[in-house]
Motif scaffolding. Structure first.
Motif, short mmCIF file in Angstrom:
data_model
loop_
_atom_site.label_atom_id
_atom_site.label_comp_id
_atom_site.label_asym_id
_atom_site.label_seq_id
_atom_site.Cartn_x
_atom_site.Cartn_y
_atom_site.Cartn_z
N ILE A 100 -9.41 -2.96 -7.01
CA ILE A 100 -9.22 -3.23 -5.75
C ILE A 100 -10.41 -4.08 -5.53
O ILE A 100 -10.77 -5.14 -4.73
N GLU A 101 -11.69 -3.71 -5.92
CA GLU A 101 -12.88 -4.33 -5.82
C GLU A 101 -12.89 -5.56 -6.61
O GLU A 101 -13.49 -6.81 -6.16
N GLU A 102 -12.18 -5.83 -7.64
CA GLU A 102 -12.08 -6.93 -8.60
C GLU A 102 -11.37 -8.04 -7.72
O GLU A 102 -11.71 -9.32 -7.45
N VAL A 103 -10.15 -7.47 -7.15
CA VAL A 103 -9.37 -8.35 -6.39
C VAL A 103 -10.12 -8.91 -5.02
O VAL A 103 -10.07 -10.08 -4.80
N CYS A 104 -10.66 -8.03 -4.50
CA CYS A 104 -11.67 -8.56 -3.26
C CYS A 104 -12.57 -9.43 -3.65
O CYS A 104 -12.75 -10.50 -2.77
N ILE A 130 -7.59 -0.78 0.61
CA ILE A 130 -9.12 -0.29 0.74
C ILE A 130 -9.08 0.83 1.54
O ILE A 130 -9.78 1.97 1.33
N LEU A 131 -8.20 1.10 2.58
CA LEU A 131 -8.25 2.44 3.41
C LEU A 131 -7.55 3.61 2.41
O LEU A 131 -8.01 4.60 2.60
N GLU A 132 -6.68 3.45 1.60
CA GLU A 132 -6.15 4.21 0.88
C GLU A 132 -6.87 4.66 -0.36
O GLU A 132 -6.94 5.97 -0.62
N TYR A 133 -7.68 3.70 -1.07
CA TYR A 133 -8.34 4.30 -2.20
C TYR A 133 -9.71 4.14 -2.32
O TYR A 133 -10.34 4.57 -3.19
N GLN A 139 -15.74 0.75 2.46
CA GLN A 139 -14.81 -0.08 2.96
C GLN A 139 -15.05 -1.22 3.79
O GLN A 139 -14.53 -2.31 3.42
N GLU A 140 -16.35 -1.11 4.41
CA GLU A 140 -16.44 -2.27 5.33
C GLU A 140 -16.85 -3.44 4.60
O GLU A 140 -16.71 -4.52 4.85
N THR A 141 -17.73 -3.08 3.66
CA THR A 141 -18.22 -4.29 2.69
C THR A 141 -17.09 -4.94 2.02
O THR A 141 -16.90 -6.25 2.18
N LEU A 142 -15.98 -4.32 1.62
CA LEU A 142 -14.77 -5.07 1.02
C LEU A 142 -14.18 -5.78 2.15
O LEU A 142 -13.39 -6.76 1.79
N MET A 143 -14.15 -5.15 3.16
CA MET A 143 -13.23 -5.74 4.16
C MET A 143 -13.52 -7.08 4.96
O MET A 143 -13.11 -7.94 5.20
N GLU A 144 -15.24 -7.07 4.91
CA GLU A 144 -16.10 -8.12 5.09
C GLU A 144 -15.59 -9.36 4.03
O GLU A 144 -15.38 -10.61 4.43
N MET A 145 -15.48 -9.03 2.78
CA MET A 145 -15.38 -9.72 1.61
C MET A 145 -13.98 -10.59 1.75
O MET A 145 -13.92 -11.74 1.58
N ASP A 150 -10.51 -11.60 10.71
CA ASP A 150 -9.75 -12.71 11.06
C ASP A 150 -8.12 -12.30 11.11
O ASP A 150 -7.60 -12.65 12.14
N ILE A 151 -7.87 -11.40 10.34
CA ILE A 151 -6.38 -11.15 10.44
C ILE A 151 -5.99 -10.15 11.49
O ILE A 151 -4.91 -10.13 12.08
N LYS A 152 -7.00 -9.22 11.74
CA LYS A 152 -6.78 -8.13 12.66
C LYS A 152 -6.68 -8.65 13.97
O LYS A 152 -5.84 -8.48 14.74
N GLN A 153 -7.29 -9.97 14.26
CA GLN A 153 -7.29 -10.72 15.53
C GLN A 153 -5.97 -10.98 15.70
O GLN A 153 -5.66 -11.36 17.01
#
Length: 210
Positions: A100-104, A130-133, A139-145, A150-153
């Motif tokens: 997951i970190e690699e894909v992000c 991210i939420l699951e694993y 989590q926040e760092t990866l979500m920012e990456m 932008d999608i949530k909005q």
């Protein structure tokens, strides 16, 4: 799987058998790390469903191909984009958090390798991974990456999460059918899993959505 859940599967299996008077193959798909499956007994009958575990479906070769494409700055295909956010479900020889970190990281640094029309679906899938694993503090760092905000909005993530869960079974079913078709004729596979030939063709040719 809880005993009462397995009993529900058995009750349906028994109803179909009694109605059709023919052999019935019962398949339970175990997603990722979830669930120990036990046999179920009733009177002198022991129910042994066929268990398909997504973690036993090897996707290491697909992962290698995609890594090579990122390394060489080549565009991913539509199917490869779909795999990006589903790798944690399968056997890839690495931890879920590591992939997951690699894909992000690749989403952030190798955007040019991902077709624009595929990016939003990938981000949605990775958001759920991210939420699951991933540990909460990371989590926040990866979500920012991957620019989740932008999608949530632009969408309802509660609905996305529900749709994702429903679609996981569809993807696993496709993997199972693809595997069976390598060893059996189409008609035989249809009879084995009790799915019409037309539906099997549709599943095989389908592209999972998130």
């Amino acid at each position: 799987m809880r005993t009462k859940d397995l009993k529900q599967v058995y009750d349906y299996y028994r109803q179909v058998y009694c109605k059709e008077k023919t052999d019935v193959i019962s398949i339970i798909i175990v997603i990722s790390k979830y669930g120990e499956i036990y046999e179920y007994s009733e009177l002198d009958i022991t129910f042994h469903p066929q268990i398909i575990k997504t973690k036993e479906i090897n996707k290491q070769e697909d992962l290698k191909i995609i890594r090579d494409k990122f390394r060489n700055n080549h565009k991913l295909t539509s199917m490869e984009c779909t795999l990006l956010s589903t790798f944690p479900l399968f056997d890839i020889g690495e931890s879920e958090s590591q992939i997951i970190e690699e894909v992000c990281t690749n989403i952030k640094n190798k955007k040019h390798c991902i077709p624009k029309e595929e990016m939003e679906q990938i981000v949605r899938g990775m958001y759920l991974n991210i939420l699951e694993y991933i540990d909460p503090e990371k989590q926040e760092t990866l979500m920012e990456m991957i620019s989740v905000e932008d999608i949530k909005q632009r969408g309802d993530f509660a609905k996305i999460r529900k749709a994702k869960r429903e679609n996981i079974e569809k993807r696993a079913k496709k993997e199972i059918i693809d595997s069976l078709l390598k060893n059996y004729p189409l008609k035989t596979v249809s009879e084995m899993i009790n799915i019409p030939i037309s539906e099997i063709r549709s599943i095989v040719n389908s592209k999972p959505e998130y």
